[in-house]
Write an enzyme that holds these catalytic residues in place. Structure first.
Site, mmCIF file in Angstrom:
data_model
loop_
_atom_site.group_PDB
_atom_site.id
_atom_site.type_symbol
_atom_site.label_atom_id
_atom_site.label_comp_id
_atom_site.label_asym_id
_atom_site.label_seq_id
_atom_site.Cartn_x
_atom_site.Cartn_y
_atom_site.Cartn_z
ATOM 1 N N VAL A 1 0.846 -1.203 0.000
ATOM 2 C CA VAL A 1 0.000 0.000 0.000
ATOM 3 C C VAL A 1 0.880 1.252 0.000
ATOM 4 O O VAL A 1 0.374 2.362 -0.182
ATOM 5 C CB VAL A 1 -0.956 0.005 1.226
ATOM 6 C CG1 VAL A 1 -1.958 -1.138 1.107
ATOM 7 C CG2 VAL A 1 -0.210 -0.070 2.548
ATOM 8 N N HIS B 1 -4.100 -4.381 -2.592
ATOM 9 C CA HIS B 1 -4.516 -4.093 -1.212
ATOM 10 C C HIS B 1 -4.773 -2.622 -0.972
ATOM 11 O O HIS B 1 -4.814 -2.185 0.175
ATOM 12 C CB HIS B 1 -3.444 -4.612 -0.229
ATOM 13 C CG HIS B 1 -3.388 -6.107 -0.187
ATOM 14 N ND1 HIS B 1 -2.319 -6.798 0.340
ATOM 15 C CD2 HIS B 1 -4.257 -7.051 -0.627
ATOM 16 C CE1 HIS B 1 -2.551 -8.096 0.244
ATOM 17 N NE2 HIS B 1 -3.710 -8.275 -0.350
ATOM 18 N N CYS C 1 -20.490 6.922 3.011
ATOM 19 C CA CYS C 1 -20.926 7.176 1.627
ATOM 20 C C CYS C 1 -19.833 6.736 0.656
ATOM 21 O O CYS C 1 -18.851 6.121 1.063
ATOM 22 C CB CYS C 1 -21.245 8.669 1.449
ATOM 23 S SG CYS C 1 -19.804 9.731 1.377
ATOM 24 N N THR D 1 7.870 -11.219 -0.660
ATOM 25 C CA THR D 1 6.608 -11.547 0.001
ATOM 26 C C THR D 1 6.691 -12.962 0.547
ATOM 27 O O THR D 1 7.172 -13.862 -0.110
ATOM 28 C CB THR D 1 5.390 -11.403 -0.949
ATOM 29 O OG1 THR D 1 4.205 -11.836 -0.258
ATOM 30 C CG2 THR D 1 5.550 -12.203 -2.228
HETATM 31 N N1 APR Z 1 14.547 -7.885 -0.060
HETATM 32 C C1 APR Z 1 13.627 -8.826 -0.407
HETATM 33 N N2 APR Z 1 12.783 -9.415 0.467
HETATM 34 C C2 APR Z 1 12.902 -9.031 1.766
HETATM 35 C C3 APR Z 1 13.818 -8.064 2.211
HETATM 36 C C4 APR Z 1 14.672 -7.478 1.236
HETATM 37 N N3 APR Z 1 15.586 -6.550 1.567
HETATM 38 N N4 APR Z 1 13.663 -7.916 3.559
HETATM 39 C C5 APR Z 1 12.678 -8.762 3.936
HETATM 40 N N5 APR Z 1 12.215 -9.446 2.866
HETATM 41 C C6 APR Z 1 11.162 -10.468 2.798
HETATM 42 C C7 APR Z 1 10.945 -11.254 4.074
HETATM 43 O O1 APR Z 1 11.902 -12.300 4.166
HETATM 44 C C8 APR Z 1 9.531 -11.780 3.842
HETATM 45 O O2 APR Z 1 9.540 -13.009 3.138
HETATM 46 O O3 APR Z 1 9.949 -9.832 2.544
HETATM 47 C C9 APR Z 1 8.893 -10.715 2.953
HETATM 48 C C10 APR Z 1 7.856 -9.883 3.669
HETATM 49 O O4 APR Z 1 6.802 -10.744 4.043
HETATM 50 P P1 APR Z 1 5.604 -10.134 4.916
HETATM 51 O O5 APR Z 1 6.164 -9.281 6.023
HETATM 52 O O6 APR Z 1 4.675 -11.258 5.232
HETATM 53 O O7 APR Z 1 4.889 -9.096 3.914
HETATM 54 P P2 APR Z 1 3.907 -9.447 2.710
HETATM 55 O O8 APR Z 1 4.185 -10.815 2.181
HETATM 56 O O9 APR Z 1 3.989 -8.311 1.759
HETATM 57 O O10 APR Z 1 2.468 -9.444 3.437
HETATM 58 C C11 APR Z 1 1.340 -9.624 2.599
HETATM 59 O O11 APR Z 1 -0.068 -9.191 4.520
HETATM 60 O O12 APR Z 1 -0.263 -7.811 6.400
HETATM 61 C C12 APR Z 1 -0.794 -8.098 5.134
HETATM 62 O O13 APR Z 1 -1.855 -6.669 3.616
HETATM 63 C C13 APR Z 1 -0.623 -6.901 4.239
HETATM 64 O O14 APR Z 1 0.146 -6.745 1.956
HETATM 65 C C14 APR Z 1 0.400 -7.347 3.210
HETATM 66 C C15 APR Z 1 0.187 -8.842 3.161
#
Ligand code: APR
Length: 270
Positions: free
Chosen positions: A114, A144, A155, A217
């Site tokens: 976001v 998201h 509204c 992610t």
């Molecule tokens: N480069 C690449 N990846 C990284 C880095 C980096 N420098 N630092 C951390 N990560 C990785 C972590 O290892 C992890 O696997 O980014 C990932 C982040 O995962 P989450 O914290 O779970 O975030 P995300 O997967 O985007 O969450 C999905 O969950 O809370 C909800 O809506 C929210 O969009 C979000 C969704």
């Protein structure tokens, strides 16, 4: 990493060369990003170290129930995130993805984030030097919502909202300019529907993808996390860029273990 020599690239990640050729051979690619692509910009991820805010987990605050129970606390968290992100800048991963999307008409970015760092990378003057191969419009999908948009709890009002939020008391929370009801962040909370248009377009792009690049992610949240599964079902090789463990690791064709800011430019440029 832009100055990185070809030899060093080969040494850096033996799989990097293979990933580069898989992406170069694919006319249609889906890039799925999460909080990790913004980590090096200074934006904390959700489930990694530093993911908590005042000891709350996102699952406890990013819900309609939490907002109904304590809108002030939820706005305090989102106000803090807005201020934090406003002070951050796109990192080399955002910039490399933005350039790549301009140069290759078959690339679709699907982000769960976001924050507005992908948007700001797309607007970066240096990125705009790359000729635009095709309009970005429906190739940039946010599943998201957006941190810097608010919508009315009653509204249909919704708009960009960048002024600071005074969450010091319930009485100072932002209100709808057209009906006076409380405004809320225009983001998707747990248990809520994703934007139907963007979601449908994301899964349609995944179903036609010839390669899928997953960056930053954990793959723990659905339906967004399912975009990578859909691409693999379509026969697309899955390349995962992440320094940690993800739910995609077992199914990935290639796992490039490391930071997005270093690996993504080496993967997409030159
Ligand atoms: N480069 C690449 N990846 C990284 C880095 C980096 N420098 N630092 C951390 N990560 C990785 C972590 O290892 C992890 O696997 O980014 C990932 C982040 O995962 P989450 O914290 O779970 O975030 P995300 O997967 O985007 O969450 C999905 O969950 O809370 C909800 O809506 C929210 O969009 C979000 C969704």
């Amino acid at each position: 990493s832009r100055g990185m020599s070809r030899r060093r690239r080969a040494v850096l990640h033996p799989d990097l060369k293979r990933a580069r050729s898989l992406l170069a051979a694919a006319a249609r690619v889906v890039v799925l990003t999460g909080a990790g692509v913004s980590a090096e910009s200074g934006v904390p991820t959700f489930r990694g170290p530093g993911g908590l805010w005042k000891q709350f987990r996102p699952e406890e605050l990013a819900t309609p129930e939490a907002f109904a129970r304590d809108p002030r606390l939820v706005w305090e968290w989102y106000g803090w995130r807005r201020e934090l992100v406003a002070g951050c800048r796109p990192n080399p991963a955002h910039l490399a993805i933005a350039r790549w999307m301009r140069a290759h008409s078959g690339v679709t970015l699907v982000t769960q984030n976001v924050d507005d760092l992908h948007e700001r990378a797309a607007d970066d003057p240096a990125v705009a030097l790359t000729p635009l191969a095709a309009p970005l419009g429906d190739r940039f999908l946010k599943l998201h919502g957006s941190l810097f948009r608010s919508k009315c709890t009653r509204c249909a009002y919704a708009a960009e909202h960048r002024e600071p939020v005074d969450a010091s008391s319930a009485d100072t929370l932002p209100r709808c300019p057209s009906c006076g009801a409380l405004l809320r962040p225009d983001v998707v909370w747990f248990g809520e529907m994703l934007p139907p248009g963007a979601t449908q377009a994301a899964f349609a792009a995944a179903a036609r993808a010839q390669a899928c690049l997953v960056v930053g992610t954990k793959g723990a949240v659905y339906p967004a996390g399912g975009v990578a599964h859909e691409a693999q079902r379509a026969g697309a090789p899955l390349i995962v860029v992440d320094p940690g463990e993800t739910d995609y690791d077992a199914m990935a064709d290639l796992k490039l273990a490391g930071a997005a800011g270093e690996i993504v430019p080496a993967l997409l440029e030159g």
